[in-house]
Design a protein around this motif. Structure first.
Motif, short mmCIF file in Angstrom:
data_model
loop_
_atom_site.label_atom_id
_atom_site.label_comp_id
_atom_site.label_asym_id
_atom_site.label_seq_id
_atom_site.Cartn_x
_atom_site.Cartn_y
_atom_site.Cartn_z
N GLY A 319 0.82 -1.20 0.00
CA GLY A 319 0.00 0.00 0.00
C GLY A 319 0.85 1.24 0.00
O GLY A 319 2.08 1.17 -0.05
N LYS A 320 0.22 2.39 0.07
CA LYS A 320 0.95 3.65 0.13
C LYS A 320 1.84 3.66 1.36
O LYS A 320 1.54 3.05 2.38
N PHE A 321 2.95 4.41 1.25
CA PHE A 321 3.91 4.41 2.36
C PHE A 321 3.27 4.86 3.67
O PHE A 321 3.55 4.30 4.73
N SER A 322 2.42 5.86 3.61
CA SER A 322 1.76 6.33 4.83
C SER A 322 0.94 5.22 5.47
O SER A 322 0.89 5.10 6.71
N ASN A 323 0.31 4.39 4.64
CA ASN A 323 -0.46 3.27 5.18
C ASN A 323 0.45 2.18 5.74
O ASN A 323 0.11 1.52 6.73
N GLN A 324 1.62 1.98 5.12
CA GLN A 324 2.58 1.02 5.66
C GLN A 324 3.02 1.44 7.07
O GLN A 324 3.09 0.61 7.98
N VAL A 325 3.32 2.74 7.22
CA VAL A 325 3.75 3.25 8.53
C VAL A 325 2.63 3.11 9.55
O VAL A 325 2.85 2.68 10.69
N ARG A 326 1.41 3.45 9.14
CA ARG A 326 0.27 3.34 10.06
C ARG A 326 0.08 1.90 10.49
O ARG A 326 -0.15 1.62 11.68
N PHE A 327 0.19 0.97 9.56
CA PHE A 327 0.04 -0.45 9.87
C PHE A 327 1.14 -0.90 10.84
O PHE A 327 0.87 -1.62 11.82
N ALA A 328 2.38 -0.49 10.58
CA ALA A 328 3.50 -0.90 11.42
C ALA A 328 3.36 -0.37 12.84
O ALA A 328 3.60 -1.09 13.82
N LEU A 329 2.97 0.90 12.98
CA LEU A 329 2.84 1.49 14.32
C LEU A 329 1.68 0.87 15.09
O LEU A 329 1.76 0.69 16.31
N ARG A 330 0.60 0.55 14.39
CA ARG A 330 -0.51 -0.11 15.07
C ARG A 330 -0.08 -1.48 15.57
O ARG A 330 -0.41 -1.89 16.70
N HIS A 331 0.67 -2.20 14.73
CA HIS A 331 1.20 -3.50 15.14
C HIS A 331 2.15 -3.34 16.33
O HIS A 331 2.10 -4.13 17.29
N LEU A 332 2.99 -2.32 16.27
CA LEU A 332 3.94 -2.05 17.34
C LEU A 332 3.23 -1.78 18.67
O LEU A 332 3.64 -2.26 19.73
N GLN A 333 2.15 -1.02 18.62
CA GLN A 333 1.46 -0.60 19.83
C GLN A 333 0.54 -1.67 20.40
O GLN A 333 0.27 -1.68 21.61
N THR A 334 0.06 -2.57 19.56
CA THR A 334 -0.94 -3.54 20.03
C THR A 334 -0.42 -4.96 20.19
O THR A 334 -1.00 -5.75 20.95
N LYS A 335 0.67 -5.31 19.49
CA LYS A 335 1.11 -6.70 19.49
C LYS A 335 2.54 -6.91 19.97
O LYS A 335 3.01 -8.06 20.02
N ILE A 336 3.25 -5.83 20.29
CA ILE A 336 4.65 -5.96 20.71
C ILE A 336 4.81 -5.37 22.10
O ILE A 336 4.35 -4.25 22.37
N ASP A 337 5.47 -6.10 22.97
CA ASP A 337 5.78 -5.62 24.31
C ASP A 337 7.11 -4.87 24.27
O ASP A 337 8.17 -5.47 24.36
N THR A 338 7.03 -3.55 24.10
CA THR A 338 8.27 -2.77 23.98
C THR A 338 9.00 -2.64 25.32
O THR A 338 10.10 -2.10 25.36
N GLY A 339 8.39 -3.12 26.38
CA GLY A 339 9.09 -3.12 27.65
C GLY A 339 10.16 -4.18 27.72
O GLY A 339 11.13 -4.07 28.48
N SER A 340 10.01 -5.23 26.89
CA SER A 340 11.00 -6.31 26.91
C SER A 340 11.58 -6.62 25.53
O SER A 340 12.66 -7.20 25.44
N ASP A 341 10.88 -6.23 24.47
CA ASP A 341 11.33 -6.56 23.12
C ASP A 341 11.95 -5.35 22.43
O ASP A 341 11.54 -4.21 22.64
N SER A 342 12.93 -5.62 21.57
CA SER A 342 13.56 -4.57 20.77
C SER A 342 12.97 -4.55 19.36
O SER A 342 12.59 -5.59 18.83
N VAL A 343 12.91 -3.36 18.77
CA VAL A 343 12.29 -3.17 17.46
C VAL A 343 13.23 -2.35 16.59
O VAL A 343 13.78 -1.34 17.04
N ALA A 344 13.40 -2.75 15.34
CA ALA A 344 14.22 -1.99 14.41
C ALA A 344 13.45 -1.69 13.14
O ALA A 344 12.80 -2.58 12.57
N PHE A 345 13.49 -0.43 12.72
CA PHE A 345 13.02 -0.03 11.40
C PHE A 345 14.27 0.14 10.54
O PHE A 345 15.09 1.04 10.79
N LEU A 346 14.42 -0.72 9.54
CA LEU A 346 15.60 -0.71 8.67
C LEU A 346 15.21 -0.21 7.29
O LEU A 346 14.09 -0.40 6.84
N HIS A 347 16.18 0.41 6.61
CA HIS A 347 15.92 0.94 5.27
C HIS A 347 17.22 0.90 4.46
O HIS A 347 18.31 1.10 5.01
#
Length: 465
Positions: A319-347
């Motif tokens: 999808g459009k890049f803005s939608n990719q970012v929205r999808f990724a952040l929603r996944h990050l906020q709802t399905k990832i425990d950032t208190g214990s897990d590390s996350v990388a956005f690579l390009h």
């Protein structure tokens, strides 16, 4: 940013740690096989062995230990881990550095020009060569890094492994590259007093009188050049133990060479076969990207059979890049425990390509840090990192996102076996291999990278945005 968690040595690693004999050693394995962990465990073991011998023999000189990495980001990561692994002893002199910083410390940086200026100068000479300019630049860097200045003609008959099957560079073209590009480039540097990073490596190999190193660990050695390897070999003690850690499949710079031509006789080669990092699904996803590429002796394909745990299929968001970012952040906020897990956005590019993502993270109140070219590992509470794929070499994260994978950021030639395409395939597979738990890729349907066509059927779940 969370570091690699403490691990106990596996039986596979124990066999490597037990080999403390002097000489040059090679440790190779695929992504996820624990190469960096093994390097650090070996560092700890060799330091303990050498310190014990120093005390037993009542020697006054400290044990000199050098750990070299390819880039600043890995330097910061390994330096922090090394401090945890190696005892703080007055009998031990430990240095963790990039090769460039270490070599400049010996020969100085007078007249040193950056890589972009060097590439621009080579490009100005490449117009007469019937090859793509970017390819000519990489080819010149390859031959200058592989051969000593007095042996450039060896390039004429050398096998060009690791440089792809296309464009073809026959002997006539090789001679023209030397005559019309390389020699004028060298003359231009001499005229203006320029030195580039290869000059630094060559000069470092010629320096005498430096205190030699007893233990040397070289991580991600597949991206070191022959001249850099020669410089390292020139500064070891007579009974040194030097370990090169590498996987040629992850080589993303044009720097193939053989150990023999670099003057290095390997005492032993150790192979890591198990995949401790990736799930079977992530390893299978990465393998499809590099399967079919020419395999060098020191390379290993990602092996999902060697993984011992499962996870969800990687996700490919379309999808459009803005939608990719929205999808990724929603996944990050709802399905990832950032208190214990590390996350990388690579390009593939980084820099300004991260601007939209930075703004989106800030709007959502998500703390993040930049890893690209960071010589000190971030010690803050951030669990989200932004990084180029190149700078992520040797690192690992629980979750990896690579968004905006369009053709604009992954350009290459159209011939089968194109060298740049081969490099991009290795680069993307290496980025995928950084992940422990999940991988998410994203691209726009209007301009998909040709790399998307290489993804294995059944190895991922597609989401239309």
């Amino acid at each position: 940013m969370r570091l690699l968690s403490h691990v106990e040595a596996s039986p596979e690693q124990m066999r490597i740690l037990a080999d403390t004999r002097p000489g040059f050693h090679l440790v190779r394995g695929a992504a996820g096989s624990g190469k960096t962990t093994t390097a650090l465990l070996r560092l700890r073991q060799l330091c303990a062995t050498r310190l014990s011998r120093r005390e037993r023999l009542q020697q006054d000189a400290p044990v000199r230990v050098l750990v070299l990495t390819y880039n600043k980001t890995l330097e910061g990561y390994v330096a922090e881990l090394a401090r945890q692994q190696v005892p703080n002893s007055p009998g031990l002199a430990l240095r963790v550095s990039t090769f460039s910083k270490w070599a400049v410390g010996m020969v100085g940086n007078a007249g040193l020009v950056d890589r972009e200026r060097t590439r621009t100068a080579i490009a100005s000479l490449a117009a007469s060569i019937p090859l793509p300019v970017d390819f000519v630049i990489d080819e010149v860097e390859y031959l200058l890094g592989r051969f000593r200045p007095e042996n450039l003609d060896d390039y004429l008959g050398a096998r060009r492994e690791g440089r792809g099957q296309a464009p073809r560079v026959e002997r006539v073209l090789r001679q023209r590259l030397i005559t019309d590009v390389v020699l004028p480039h060298i003359a231009h540097k001499e005229k203006y007093g320029w030195r580039d990073w290869n000059d630094i490596a060559v000069e470092a190999a010629q320096i005498v009188g430096q205190s030699p190193w007893d233990v040397v660990i070289v991580d991600e050695a597949q991206d070191f050049s022959a001249n850099q390897a020669r410089a390292i070999a020139a500064h070891v003690s007579t009974d040194h133990t030097t370990t090169f850690v590498m996987d040629a499949t992850q080589r993303i710079y044009p720097r193939f060479f053989t150990w023999t031509e670099a003057g290095i006789q390997l005492a032993n080669t150790h192979v890591l076969r198990s995949n401790y990092r990736n799930t079977r699904q992530i390893a299978a996803f990465a393998r499809a990207l590099v399967e079919g590429l020419p395999q060098e002796d020191n390379g290993s394909l990602p092996d999902f059979h060697a993984s011992d745990h499962d996870g969800p299929l990687p996700t490919v968001a379309v999808g459009k890049f803005s939608n990719q970012v929205r999808f990724a952040l929603r996944h990050l906020q709802t399905k990832i425990d950032t208190g214990s897990d590390s996350v990388a956005f690579l390009h593939p590019k980084g820099g300004g390509w991260f601007d939209y993502l930075r703004q989106a993270l800030n709007r959502e109140g998500i703390e993040w840090c930049e890893l690209t070219r960071a010589s000190e590992w971030p010690s803050g509470p951030e669990s989200v990192a932004l990084c180029t794929i190149h700078s992520a070499k040797g690192l690992e994260f629980d979750h990896v996102f690579m968004l905006g994978l369009n053709q604009q950021v992954t350009p290459h030639g159209k011939e089968e076996g194109d060298a740049t395409l081969d490099m991009l395939r290795r680069l993307l597979a290496m980025g995928v291999g950084r992940a422990r738990k999940t991988v998410t890729l994203g691209y726009s349907a209007d301009d998909p990278s040709t790399l998307i066509d290489l993804l294995g059927v059944g190895t991922y779940e597609e989401v239309r945005l």
